[in-house]
Design a protein around this motif. Structure first.
Motif, mmCIF file in Angstrom:
data_model
loop_
_atom_site.group_PDB
_atom_site.id
_atom_site.type_symbol
_atom_site.label_atom_id
_atom_site.label_comp_id
_atom_site.label_asym_id
_atom_site.label_seq_id
_atom_site.Cartn_x
_atom_site.Cartn_y
_atom_site.Cartn_z
ATOM 1 N N GLU A 49 0.953 -1.096 0.057
ATOM 2 C CA GLU A 49 0.289 0.035 0.014
ATOM 3 C C GLU A 49 0.960 1.173 0.111
ATOM 4 O O GLU A 49 1.656 1.596 0.859
ATOM 5 N N SER A 50 0.840 2.104 -0.951
ATOM 6 C CA SER A 50 1.489 3.207 -1.283
ATOM 7 C C SER A 50 0.571 4.270 -0.923
ATOM 8 O O SER A 50 -0.711 4.258 -0.696
ATOM 9 N N HIS A 51 1.407 5.499 -0.713
ATOM 10 C CA HIS A 51 0.198 6.909 -0.674
ATOM 11 C C HIS A 51 -0.490 7.017 -1.753
ATOM 12 O O HIS A 51 -1.719 7.316 -1.497
ATOM 13 N N GLU A 52 -0.254 6.732 -2.989
ATOM 14 C CA GLU A 52 -0.869 6.932 -4.192
ATOM 15 C C GLU A 52 -2.064 5.792 -4.215
ATOM 16 O O GLU A 52 -3.067 6.132 -4.755
ATOM 17 N N ASP A 53 -1.899 4.737 -3.891
ATOM 18 C CA ASP A 53 -2.915 3.614 -3.499
ATOM 19 C C ASP A 53 -3.666 4.025 -2.732
ATOM 20 O O ASP A 53 -5.100 3.780 -3.005
ATOM 21 N N ALA A 54 -3.586 4.589 -1.607
ATOM 22 C CA ALA A 54 -4.558 5.219 -0.617
ATOM 23 C C ALA A 54 -5.427 6.194 -1.167
ATOM 24 O O ALA A 54 -6.664 6.143 -1.072
ATOM 25 N N GLU A 55 -4.929 6.999 -1.874
ATOM 26 C CA GLU A 55 -5.728 8.028 -2.602
ATOM 27 C C GLU A 55 -6.561 7.426 -3.931
ATOM 28 O O GLU A 55 -7.764 7.977 -4.016
ATOM 29 N N ASN A 56 -6.106 6.372 -4.258
ATOM 30 C CA ASN A 56 -7.105 5.865 -5.467
ATOM 31 C C ASN A 56 -8.451 5.378 -5.031
ATOM 32 O O ASN A 56 -9.261 5.288 -5.792
ATOM 33 N N PHE A 57 -8.317 5.136 -3.543
ATOM 34 C CA PHE A 57 -9.822 4.524 -3.155
ATOM 35 C C PHE A 57 -10.821 5.722 -3.076
ATOM 36 O O PHE A 57 -11.878 5.322 -2.511
ATOM 37 N N ASN A 58 -10.380 6.782 -3.441
ATOM 38 C CA ASN A 58 -11.451 7.978 -3.350
ATOM 39 C C ASN A 58 -11.735 8.285 -4.818
ATOM 40 O O ASN A 58 -12.544 9.138 -5.096
ATOM 41 N N ASN A 59 -11.176 7.287 -5.788
ATOM 42 C CA ASN A 59 -11.444 7.697 -7.115
ATOM 43 C C ASN A 59 -12.500 6.384 -7.398
ATOM 44 O O ASN A 59 -12.261 5.355 -7.166
ATOM 45 N N THR A 60 -13.730 6.840 -7.908
ATOM 46 C CA THR A 60 -14.706 5.920 -8.523
ATOM 47 C C THR A 60 -14.483 5.169 -9.308
ATOM 48 O O THR A 60 -14.541 3.769 -9.282
ATOM 49 N N ASP A 61 -13.712 5.370 -10.521
ATOM 50 C CA ASP A 61 -13.398 4.900 -11.654
ATOM 51 C C ASP A 61 -12.123 3.715 -11.062
ATOM 52 O O ASP A 61 -12.348 2.403 -11.626
#
Length: 388
Positions: free
Chosen positions: A213-225
Motif C-alpha cells: 500500500e503506497s500513498h498513491e494507492d490510498a488516494e486511489n480509493f477515493n477514485n470511483t473509476d
C-alpha cells in the motif's frame, strides 16, 4: 563499484574514531616540541593525541611522558651509550624511521585496483552461489597462470596481490549486501507499507501473500473509476478461481480440460457483448438500438423515451447520471435499469466500456481475492467432521 568501495572505506575509518573524553571533559596533554629530538624522540598521533616515540628503539611512550625530564631519563637508562650524540645523529635515525614506516604502509595497504578486483570476484561468487574458498583455491591460481602465459611474470605478480582468502570474500559479500540493503531502505523509506499474510491453496500448499500500500494507492480509493476496476478484478479473479478448481481432481483428461477452457473463452465473449449492448443504450437512448437483454416492459419504455422530444433536449444539456435520475416516473422500469448499469459500469456519455460486467454483489465482497480450498463432497467425511 568504485563509489561503494570509497564509501565503505570512509565508513570503516569513521567507525574507528574515538575521543579522549572522561567525565564530559577532554584531557589536555603537552604538545610535541622540536627540541625533544635532541633526546632522540619524535611523535606520532593516535586518536588526536600526540605520543612520544623513540627514534632508536621505536618505543612509543604514554602521552603523560611528553616531558623533557622523562624523555631524557629514557635516553639515559635505555640508550646510555648514545648520550652526547649530536642532533644530526637523531635526525638521521628519524629519516630511517619514516622510511621504514612508509615501506610498511605501502606493503600493508591494498591497492585500489586490487581492492576493486577483490570485490568484483566476490560479487561473481555470490551470484553463482559458489563456496567462498573457490576464489583462493581455483580462481586466483587460474588467473595467475593465464596472465603469466599471456602477458608475463611481472603482471602475474600483480595478480597475486589481490586479496581472495575465504574470510575476505565472505566479508566483501557481507559489505555489498549491507550496502544494497541501506540503499533500498533509504530509497523506499516512507513511500509505502507492506503487510504479509499466509494462505493455502487447493493442494494445501502454503502461499505467501504480500499486500503493498503506497500513498498513491490510498488516494486511489477515493477514485470511483479505480474502485469500479478493482471490483471487476475481484469478480474476474473469482471466475478464474472457479475455472481453476474445475480443472483439478482425478479422473480427468486433456479433452475435458480443453472443453472447459473453450467454454470459459466463450463466456468472456458473451460478457463483453452483453456489456456493450447494455452500455450503449444507456449512454444514448435516442440513437442506440434496443438491446435484447431488456424485459418487455423495459423495452417498451425505452422506445417511448427515445421518441420524447423534451427528454431529448434535456439529455443534451444534463450529465448522464443527472439525466437518468430526472427521467419521469412513467419510465420507472427503464430508469431503474439504466441507473443500475450507470453506477456499476458507465463513467460518462463518451467513455468506452469498462471491462466485462461486474455483478452487483461485488460491492459486499472483500477487495482481495485469496485462494480457495476445494470442499470435500464425500458425505461420510462430512459426518465424521460433524461428530468431531
Amino acid at each position: 563499484m568504485d563509489k561503494f568501495i570509497e564509501k565503505n572505506r570512509k565508513r570503516n575509518e569513521g567507525s574507528g574514531e574515538s575521543s579522549n573524553v572522561t567525565g564530559g571533559k577532554r584531557k589536555k596533554y603537552r604538545k610535541y616540541d622540536d627540541e625533544y629530538l635532541d633526546f632522540g624522540f619524535t611523535c606520532i598521533t593516535k586518536e588526536d593525541v600526540e605520543l612520544p616515540q623513540c627514534v632508536v628503539c621505536y618505543k612509543v611512550l604514554a602521552a603523560e611522558s611528553m616531558l623533557p625530564n622523562k624523555l631524557k631519563r629514557h635516553l639515559e637508562l635505555v640508550h646510555s651509550d648514545l648520550q652526547g650524540k649530536p642532533r644530526e645523529f637523531f635526525v638521521r635515525k628519524l629519516r630511517e624511521l619514516k622510511h621504514q614506516s612508509m615501506s610498511l604502509v605501502s606493503r600493508a595497504t591494498v591497492p585500489a585496483k586490487a581492492l576493486l578486483a577483490s570485490y568484483m570476484v566476490a560479487h561473481r561468487i555470490a551470484k553463482c552461489k559458489k563456496p567462498h574458498t573457490i576464489a583462493e583455491e581455483l580462481i586466483l591460481p587460474a588467473a595467475v597462470d593465464m596472465v603469466s602465459i599471456m602477458i608475463g611474470e611481472s603482471a602475474a605478480k600483480e595478480i597475486k596481490n589481490i586479496p581472495l582468502s575465504n574470510n575476505t570474500i565472505s566479508r566483501r559479500i557481507h559489505d555489498m549486501a549491507e550496502d544494497i540493503n541501506e540503499q533500498i531502505v533509504r530509497k523506499l523509506s516512507g513511500l509505502f507499507a507492506i503487510q504479509l499474510d499466509e494462505a493455502t491453496d487447493s493442494n494445501d500448499d502454503a502461499q505467501l501473500i504480500c499486500y503493498r500500500e503506497s500513498h498513491e494507492d490510498a488516494e486511489n480509493f477515493n477514485n470511483t473509476d479505480f474502485i469500479i476496476k478493482l471490483a471487476y478484478l475481484c469478480d474476474i479473479f473469482n471466475k478464474l478461481n472457479d475455472l481453476n478448481k474445475s480443472l483439478q481432481g482425478n479422473n480427468t483428461h486433456i479433452l475435458q480440460l480443453a472443453d472447459k477452457i473453450t467454454g470459459f473463452q466463450k463466456k468472456l465473449l458473451f460478457w463483453k457483448r452483453k456489456l456493450e449492448d447494455q452500455q450503449y443504450w444507456v449512454r444514448n437512448p435516442f440513437q442506440s438500438p434496443t438491446p435484447s437483454t431488456l424485459s418487455t416492459e423495459e423495452e417498451e419504455q425505452l422506445i417511448e423515451l427515445s421518441c420524447d422530444s423534451n427528454l431529448k433536449l434535456q439529455y443534451a444539456s444534463d450529465k448522464l447520471f443527472e439525466f437518468w435520475s430526472s427521467v419521469p416516473r412513467e419510465y420507472h422500469a427503464i430508469r431503474t435499469a439504466a441507473i443500475k448499469i450507470k453506477e456499476i459500469n458507465v463513467d460518462s456519455k463518451t467513455s468506452s466500456p469498462i471491462l466485462p460486467t461486474v455483478s452487483s454483489h461485488i460491492k459486499q465482497r472483500n477487495a482481495v481475492a485469496t485462494p480457495k480450498r476445494k470442499v470435500n463432497s464425500n458425505p461420510n467425511t462430512q459426518k465424521r467432521r460433524h461428530r468431531n
